[in-house]
Scaffold this motif. Structure first.
Motif, PDB file in Angstrom:
ATOM      1  N   GLU A 177      -9.431   0.829  -4.085  1.00 20.62           N
ATOM      2  CA  GLU A 177      -8.445   0.783  -5.153  1.00 20.62           C
ATOM      3  C   GLU A 177      -8.989   0.160  -6.438  1.00 20.62           C
ATOM      4  OE1 GLU A 177      -4.427  -1.671  -6.293  1.00 20.62           O
ATOM      5  OE2 GLU A 177      -5.086  -1.678  -4.199  1.00 20.62           O
ATOM      6  N   GLN A 178      -9.776  -0.910  -6.296  1.00 25.67           N
ATOM      7  CA  GLN A 178     -10.310  -1.648  -7.442  1.00 25.67           C
ATOM      8  C   GLN A 178     -11.819  -1.821  -7.288  1.00 25.67           C
ATOM      9  OE1 GLN A 178      -8.551  -2.413 -10.075  1.00 25.67           O
ATOM     10  NE2 GLN A 178      -6.553  -1.820  -9.249  1.00 25.67           N
ATOM     11  N   THR A 202      -2.318   5.012 -10.513  1.00 26.99           N
ATOM     12  CA  THR A 202      -2.486   3.756  -9.780  1.00 26.99           C
ATOM     13  C   THR A 202      -3.962   3.625  -9.423  1.00 26.99           C
ATOM     14  OG1 THR A 202      -2.187   4.687  -7.563  1.00 26.99           O
ATOM     15  CG2 THR A 202      -0.184   4.066  -8.749  1.00 26.99           C
ATOM     16  N   GLY A 203      -4.299   2.605  -8.670  1.00 23.66           N
ATOM     17  CA  GLY A 203      -5.682   2.426  -8.259  1.00 23.66           C
ATOM     18  C   GLY A 203      -6.168   3.504  -7.314  1.00 23.66           C
ATOM     19  N   LEU A 204      -5.250   4.156  -6.604  1.00 25.11           N
ATOM     20  CA  LEU A 204      -5.594   5.257  -5.709  1.00 25.11           C
ATOM     21  C   LEU A 204      -4.983   6.545  -6.229  1.00 25.11           C
ATOM     22  CD1 LEU A 204      -5.087   3.755  -2.121  1.00 25.11           C
ATOM     23  CD2 LEU A 204      -7.228   4.098  -3.360  1.00 25.11           C
ATOM     24  N   LEU A 222       2.167   1.764  -3.445  1.00 21.09           N
ATOM     25  CA  LEU A 222       1.103   2.257  -4.319  1.00 21.09           C
ATOM     26  C   LEU A 222       0.881   3.749  -4.122  1.00 21.09           C
ATOM     27  CD1 LEU A 222      -1.325   1.159  -6.237  1.00 21.09           C
ATOM     28  CD2 LEU A 222      -2.687   1.385  -4.161  1.00 21.09           C
ATOM     29  N   SER A 268       0.828  -1.205   0.000  1.00 15.79           N
ATOM     30  CA  SER A 268       0.000   0.000   0.000  1.00 15.79           C
ATOM     31  C   SER A 268       0.862   1.255   0.000  1.00 15.79           C
ATOM     32  CB  SER A 268      -0.931   0.010   1.216  1.00 15.79           C
ATOM     33  OG  SER A 268      -1.842  -1.066   1.167  1.00 15.79           O
TER      34      SER A 268
END
Length: 400
Positions: free
Chosen positions: A382-383, A298-300, A288, A285
């Protein structure tokens, strides 16, 4: 609703912050005194200085401080007193009346902010690639000491007590048949809720499954060899053991919060200090988030991360949220004896990947098990598309 003077009624609530508090937050960010750069070239000493400096710059000069309140206000918010404590929750009903009620519990260092991306697809699936038969009514409470919920003034608000409060919340909402979901602390609360098996709870979904044999988790947590007589581990089981050994050897934040939460008083003073601690939850995390603040998609996003930290600082919950670590008496990752129907989603960048073998033993009524191609500890955040699909598919059999 009944007399609003009765605190146990469901009282409408508007999440918002005084402009003076926001101005003070910005002032403190701009006045941050930073330490020197870390003496390593990786993240082994924690949140990198460059990440924190970019976070502070963006937070003070570009971030929209109205984001977090607007996001929460996009769905109805309420507060009700349960067991002597105010509990804040988001309650989003689906337009599809046959929707399955679902209570979703966040973790640390998260908040209800984590789940905002999944609400619309869950309540209105036909607008997001799903069928009406996939619809959920969604309830997302803030745990005691988090966000707009009350801060306990005495010991005792552990995951089991929170679970009892959630059952009472669903009862007050009139839901006689519902499911529960959780990750991080939310997974532990959801397991506890399943163990209590209140009337109406028909099954659960978890993205941080409690599956480790208790004696093995105890050995991992204390740095000891696995107990004599432990059956030979499969490749997947050994991987989980190795991952958890790494996690336990670096999760100092959990030990500090569990033993000395009041010594974290600086979180009430320094927003960047609070952020530095919150970002360093687990290696994947942190990596990320570091990449996000370096400008990599990124996802965030940077805004996602700051929505959460902003909520923590403006509600002054850095210390009150930490106390949950000292209240907990349950194993973080061990099997707890859940017998209700359970769906499990395994994300590749979670702190450990739950082996199917241990998962089937821990949840003998396993109705869904799936490994995902991407995503980590904050999976819903995130996803969200993958996460929503897991809920749709994983809990589908409970609708029969």
């Amino acid at each position: 609703m009944s007399d609003i003077s009765d605190k146990t009624t469901l009282r409408p609530f508007t999440p918002e912050f005084p402009e003076a508090d926001v101005a003070e937050l910005r002032r403190r960010i701009e006045a941050t005194r930073f330490p020197e750069k870390e003496t390593v070239s990786d993240q082994s000493q924690g949140t990198p200085l460059a990440t924190l400096q970019e976070l502070a710059r963006y937070w003070a000069t570009e971030y929209d401080f109205g984001r977090v309140g607007a996001s929460l206000r996009s769905h109805p918010n309420f507060i009700t007193e349960i067991d002597g404590l105010d509990i804040h929750f988001v309650h989003a009903r689906s337009p599809h009346e046959d929707a399955l009620p679902l209570i979703v519990t966040h973790g640390w260092p998260g908040s209800v902010v984590e789940q905002m991306k999944i609400v619309d697809p869950l309540i209105n699936p036909t607008a997001h690639g799903g069928d009406a038969s996939d619809a959920f009514h969604v309830v997302i409470p803030s745990m005691p000491g988090y966000g707009f919920s009350g801060k306990p003034t005495e010991r005792g608000w552990d995951p089991e007590r929170i679970a009892r409060a959630w059952a009472e919340l669903m009862r007050r909402l009139g839901y006689t048949r519902y499911a529960a979901q959780g990750g991080d602390w939310g997974a532990i609360v959801t397991d506890a809720l399943a163990l209590q098996a209140p009337e109406g709870l028909i099954g659960i979904h978890t993205n941080m499954a409690g599956i480790v044999p208790p004696e093995i988790e105890q050995a991992i947590a204390t740095g000891q060899p696995l107990p004599a007589g432990t059956p030979e581990l499969s490749q997947e089981e050994q991987r989980a053991v190795d991952q958890l050994r790494v996690m336990y050897s670096h999760a100092y934040y959990a030990y500090i919060m569990g033993d000395r939460p009041q010594s974290l008083a600086g979180f009430a003073d320094s927003p960047v200090g609070l952020a530095a601690f919150m970002l360093d939850h687990d290696a994947a995390s942190l990596d990320l988030i570091t990449r996000a603040f370096a400008g990599e998609p990124t996802g965030l996003t940077r805004d996602d991360v700051l929505d959460n930290v902003t909520l923590f600082w403006l509600t002054n919950t850095g210390v009150s949220a930490a106390r949950l670590y000292g209240e907990n008496k349950l194993g973080f990752f061990s099997a707890k004896g859940v017998r209700l129907p359970t769906a499990v989603s395994v994300f590749p960048d979670e702190m450990y990947q739950a082996p199917r073998s241990w998962t089937e033993k821990a949840y003998p009524n396993l109705i869904h098990y799936n490994t995902l191609p991407r995503g980590g500890h904050f999976a819903a955040w995130e996803q969200p598309e993958l996460f929503v699909n897991e809920l749709r598919v994983g809990l589908r059999s409970l609708r029969k």
